[in-house]
Enzyme design. Structure first.
Site, PDB file in Angstrom:
ATOM      1  N   GLN A   4      -0.413   4.124  -0.009  1.00  0.00           N
ATOM      2  CA  GLN A   4      -0.856   5.211   1.121  1.00  0.00           C
ATOM      3  C   GLN A   4      -0.462   5.099   2.621  1.00  0.00           C
ATOM      4  O   GLN A   4       0.129   5.750   2.982  1.00  0.00           O
ATOM      5  CB  GLN A   4      -2.396   5.179   0.957  1.00  0.00           C
ATOM      6  CG  GLN A   4      -2.911   5.398  -0.539  1.00  0.00           C
ATOM      7  CD  GLN A   4      -4.584   5.320  -0.252  1.00  0.00           C
ATOM      8  OE1 GLN A   4      -5.179   4.963   0.396  1.00  0.00           O
ATOM      9  NE2 GLN A   4      -5.033   5.771  -1.521  1.00  0.00           N
ATOM     10  N   SER A  61       0.579  -1.322  -0.040  1.00  0.00           N
ATOM     11  CA  SER A  61       0.128   0.116  -0.137  1.00  0.00           C
ATOM     12  C   SER A  61       0.826   1.381  -0.045  1.00  0.00           C
ATOM     13  O   SER A  61       1.388   1.497   0.964  1.00  0.00           O
ATOM     14  CB  SER A  61      -0.898  -0.087   1.253  1.00  0.00           C
ATOM     15  OG  SER A  61      -1.535   1.455   1.241  1.00  0.00           O
ATOM     16  N   LYS A  84     -11.662  -0.822  -1.991  1.00  0.00           N
ATOM     17  CA  LYS A  84     -11.174   0.098  -2.647  1.00  0.00           C
ATOM     18  C   LYS A  84     -12.733   1.146  -2.503  1.00  0.00           C
ATOM     19  O   LYS A  84     -13.256   1.200  -1.562  1.00  0.00           O
ATOM     20  CB  LYS A  84     -11.073   0.069  -4.036  1.00  0.00           C
ATOM     21  CG  LYS A  84      -9.734  -0.612  -4.420  1.00  0.00           C
ATOM     22  CD  LYS A  84      -8.471   0.332  -3.763  1.00  0.00           C
ATOM     23  CE  LYS A  84      -7.186  -0.111  -3.903  1.00  0.00           C
ATOM     24  NZ  LYS A  84      -6.101   0.690  -3.455  1.00  0.00           N
ATOM     25  N   ASP A 100      -5.179   0.371  -9.728  1.00  0.00           N
ATOM     26  CA  ASP A 100      -6.646   1.026  -9.877  1.00  0.00           C
ATOM     27  C   ASP A 100      -6.953   0.583 -11.345  1.00  0.00           C
ATOM     28  O   ASP A 100      -8.079   1.456 -11.622  1.00  0.00           O
ATOM     29  CB  ASP A 100      -6.289   2.498  -9.807  1.00  0.00           C
ATOM     30  CG  ASP A 100      -5.975   3.033  -8.459  1.00  0.00           C
ATOM     31  OD1 ASP A 100      -6.305   2.327  -7.459  1.00  0.00           O
ATOM     32  OD2 ASP A 100      -5.385   3.948  -8.109  1.00  0.00           O
ATOM     33  N   ARG A 105     -14.527   4.712 -11.271  1.00  0.00           N
ATOM     34  CA  ARG A 105     -13.315   3.958 -12.254  1.00  0.00           C
ATOM     35  C   ARG A 105     -14.451   2.842 -12.834  1.00  0.00           C
ATOM     36  O   ARG A 105     -14.198   2.472 -13.959  1.00  0.00           O
ATOM     37  CB  ARG A 105     -12.296   3.297 -11.541  1.00  0.00           C
ATOM     38  CG  ARG A 105     -11.186   4.438 -10.974  1.00  0.00           C
ATOM     39  CD  ARG A 105      -9.878   3.887 -10.929  1.00  0.00           C
ATOM     40  NE  ARG A 105      -8.918   4.851 -10.207  1.00  0.00           N
ATOM     41  CZ  ARG A 105      -8.547   6.027 -10.717  1.00  0.00           C
ATOM     42  NH1 ARG A 105      -8.596   6.234 -11.839  1.00  0.00           N
ATOM     43  NH2 ARG A 105      -7.784   6.547  -9.862  1.00  0.00           N
ATOM     44  N   ARG A 159     -14.691  -3.544  -5.478  1.00  0.00           N
ATOM     45  CA  ARG A 159     -14.360  -3.474  -6.810  1.00  0.00           C
ATOM     46  C   ARG A 159     -14.638  -4.669  -7.615  1.00  0.00           C
ATOM     47  O   ARG A 159     -15.157  -5.086  -8.822  1.00  0.00           O
ATOM     48  CB  ARG A 159     -13.346  -3.008  -7.568  1.00  0.00           C
ATOM     49  CG  ARG A 159     -13.248  -1.369  -7.337  1.00  0.00           C
ATOM     50  CD  ARG A 159     -12.142  -0.808  -8.007  1.00  0.00           C
ATOM     51  NE  ARG A 159     -12.432   0.949  -7.884  1.00  0.00           N
ATOM     52  CZ  ARG A 159     -11.579   1.658  -7.888  1.00  0.00           C
ATOM     53  NH1 ARG A 159     -10.139   1.566  -8.048  1.00  0.00           N
ATOM     54  NH2 ARG A 159     -11.814   2.955  -7.657  1.00  0.00           N
TER      55      ARG A 159
HETATM   56  C1  S3P Z   1      -2.554   5.692  -4.027  1.00  0.00           C
HETATM   57  C2  S3P Z   1      -2.403   4.198  -3.518  1.00  0.00           C
HETATM   58  C3  S3P Z   1      -3.447   3.203  -3.890  1.00  0.00           C
HETATM   59  C4  S3P Z   1      -4.398   3.457  -4.973  1.00  0.00           C
HETATM   60  C5  S3P Z   1      -4.803   4.839  -4.579  1.00  0.00           C
HETATM   61  C6  S3P Z   1      -3.876   5.900  -4.867  1.00  0.00           C
HETATM   62  C7  S3P Z   1      -1.594   6.668  -3.876  1.00  0.00           C
HETATM   63  O1  S3P Z   1      -4.037   2.868  -2.835  1.00  0.00           O
HETATM   64  O2  S3P Z   1      -5.448   2.622  -5.132  1.00  0.00           O
HETATM   65  O3  S3P Z   1      -5.815   5.107  -5.701  1.00  0.00           O
HETATM   66  O4  S3P Z   1      -1.894   7.711  -4.385  1.00  0.00           O
HETATM   67  O5  S3P Z   1      -0.919   6.334  -2.799  1.00  0.00           O
HETATM   68  P1  S3P Z   1      -3.304   1.646  -1.442  1.00  0.00           P
HETATM   69  O6  S3P Z   1      -2.114   2.270  -1.018  1.00  0.00           O
HETATM   70  O7  S3P Z   1      -4.570   1.654  -0.510  1.00  0.00           O
HETATM   71  O8  S3P Z   1      -3.127   0.532  -2.306  1.00  0.00           O
END
Ligand code: S3P
Length: 434
Positions: free
Chosen positions: A173, A171, A346, A319, A391, A350
């Site tokens: 994020q 992840s 998500k 994504d 999406r 999804r």
């Molecule tokens: C993102 C990380 C991904 C992705 C999201 C954007 C980011 O999520 O799905 O649309 O900008 O760091 P995850 O970290 O939960 O996988």
């Protein structure tokens, strides 16, 4: 905004083509605002994505006292407040539909001297936040979630200490939130990921003058480093381009060109997967700006075949699966995806929502706990509910290129969270969308 009345109507179209400039990258736009906000001096952002998600980040920073000039929808100047320059907001910060905004802010705000509450829309309030809260607590932060979900309450003024953290799931994020908190922690914070995920935070920190050590699957940052304002040129978002890549595979007999698309190798799984399926995609005029590679993508119609998607590519295309499932439905033979349980947390589940829509169009498929099997074949017309997932709405719009009758797609207002001009661009490419 689940349940909103906005919908798309699409007539089957035979061909797409031309040249398109899809809007700026969402992940990079969020990060440019946040890092610019805690930098010293001015940060100029060019090619900013003026979508609802990124505007939620902008509004939150302004609510914490940050001065941001908007010269146009896509050109902004952030007057950096410095590492301790943000101020307590008067009320809870509403991140709308944006998981990236909420999770990255958790890391950034964990070390500020004030309390803050982060919340979002009905979809975001269902999404897991303990994956970020737990490592931040291990650093010393005081954070409450509601059964693991937003609203997230951060109690400020806690000193943070570096951690060495192995992410339990891939992840970007979570990784980014920990690195942002690490800027404020004493010691060297290290995160190790089980598989590569998008590295925009690491690259952009470097552009702001912060040393990020990268070794194998780890990234480390020493606390106390200061960011210096910079210029950021945001490439077009490959996640938005993905809908047109699939459209091009299905129906660009003369070719379709997508200009200046971000091709950071942690984002290009969609190109690799489509090529494995037999796609004709060329990467031209490769260049680099501000530490991020970009290129023009040229796609031409070709016969697609079903594949077993390599699991290593899943985080690199995370994504893009709604669009890829449409490619699978239009391919010959079976496509199988495994190792993608993250898709269930998500903006919607999804896997389930795509399976429901594919079923409505007569596509044979089997839903799995961590993936799906899709048998390519004819698509009927009909009505598909996106359940407010941007999406999924756009993916089914692309399905109209193979549908045997008109398509109606429900609950599409959230397309504005990532791709505000989707309808005019889709129309310019040749889709019959209204
Ligand atoms: C993102 C990380 C991904 C992705 C999201 C954007 C980011 O999520 O799905 O649309 O900008 O760091 P995850 O970290 O939960 O996988």
């Amino acid at each position: 905004m689940s349940g909103s009345g906005a919908r798309y109507i699409l007539q089957p179209a035979a061909q797409v083509g031309g040249e398109l400039a899809v809007p700026g990258d969402k992940s990079i736009s969020h990060r440019a605002l946040m890092l610019g906000g805690i930098a010293s001096g001015r940060t100029e952002i060019h090619g900013f994505l003026p979508s609802e998600d990124c505007r939620a980040t902008l509004a939150a920073l302004r609510a914490m006292g940050l001065a941001v000039e908007e010269h146009s929808a896509t050109v902004l100047t952030v007057h950096g407040a410095g590492p301790g320059g943000l101020a307590a907001p008067a009320q809870a910060l509403d991140m709308g539909n944006s998981g990236t905004a909420l999770r990255l802010f958790m890391g950034l705000l964990a070390a500020q001297p004030f309390d803050v509450t982060l919340t979002g829309d009905a979809s975001l309030r269902q999404r897991p936040m303990e994956r970020v809260a737990q490592p931040l607590r291990a650093m010393g932060a005081a954070i409450d979630t509601e059964d693991g979900r937003p609203p997230v309450r951060i109690h400020g003024g806690r000193p943070l200490t570096a951690i060495d953290y192995a992410l339990p799931m891939p992840s970007a994020q979570v990784k980014s939130a920990i690195l942002l908190a690490g800027l404020y922690a004493s010691g060297v914070t290290r995160v190790t990921e089980p598989a590569p995920t998008r590295d925009h935070t690491e690259r952009m920190l470097d552009g702001f003058g912060v040393r990020v050590e990268r070794a194998g699957a780890s990234a480390s940052v020493a606390g106390g480093q200061r960011l210096t304002g910079t210029r950021i040129d945001v490439p077009a978002d490959i996640s938005s381009a993905a809908f047109f890549l699939v459209a091009g595979c299905l129906a660009a007999r003369e070719g379709l060109v997508l200009r200046n698309v971000g091709v950071n190798p942690t984002r290009t799984g969609v190109i690799d997967i489509l090529r494995l399926m037999g796609a004709d995609i060329r990467v031209e005029n490769a260049r680099e700006s501000g530490g991020e590679p970009s290129a023009d993508l040229v796609v031409r119609a070709s016969a697609l075949r079903g594949i077993r998607i390599p699991e290593a590519l899943v985080p690199l295309a995370i994504d893009e699966f709604p669009a890829l499932f449409i490619a699978a439905a239009a391919a010959e033979g079976r496509t199988e995806l495994r190792g993608a349980a993250e898709l269930r947390v998500k903006e919607t589940d999804r896997l389930a929502v795509m399976a429901e829509g594919l079923g409505r169009l007569g596509v044979r498929h089997e839903l799995l706990p961590d993936g799906i099997r899709i048998d390519g074949g004819p698509l009927s017309g009909g009505t598909v509910d996106s359940h407010g997932d941007h999406r999924i709405a756009m993916a089914f719009a692309v399905a109209s290129l193979r549908a045997r009758g008109p398509l109606e797609i429900l609950d599409v207002a959230n397309v504005a969270t990532s791709f505000p001009d989707f309808v005019p661009l889709a129309r310019a490419a040749g889709l019959a969308i209204s």
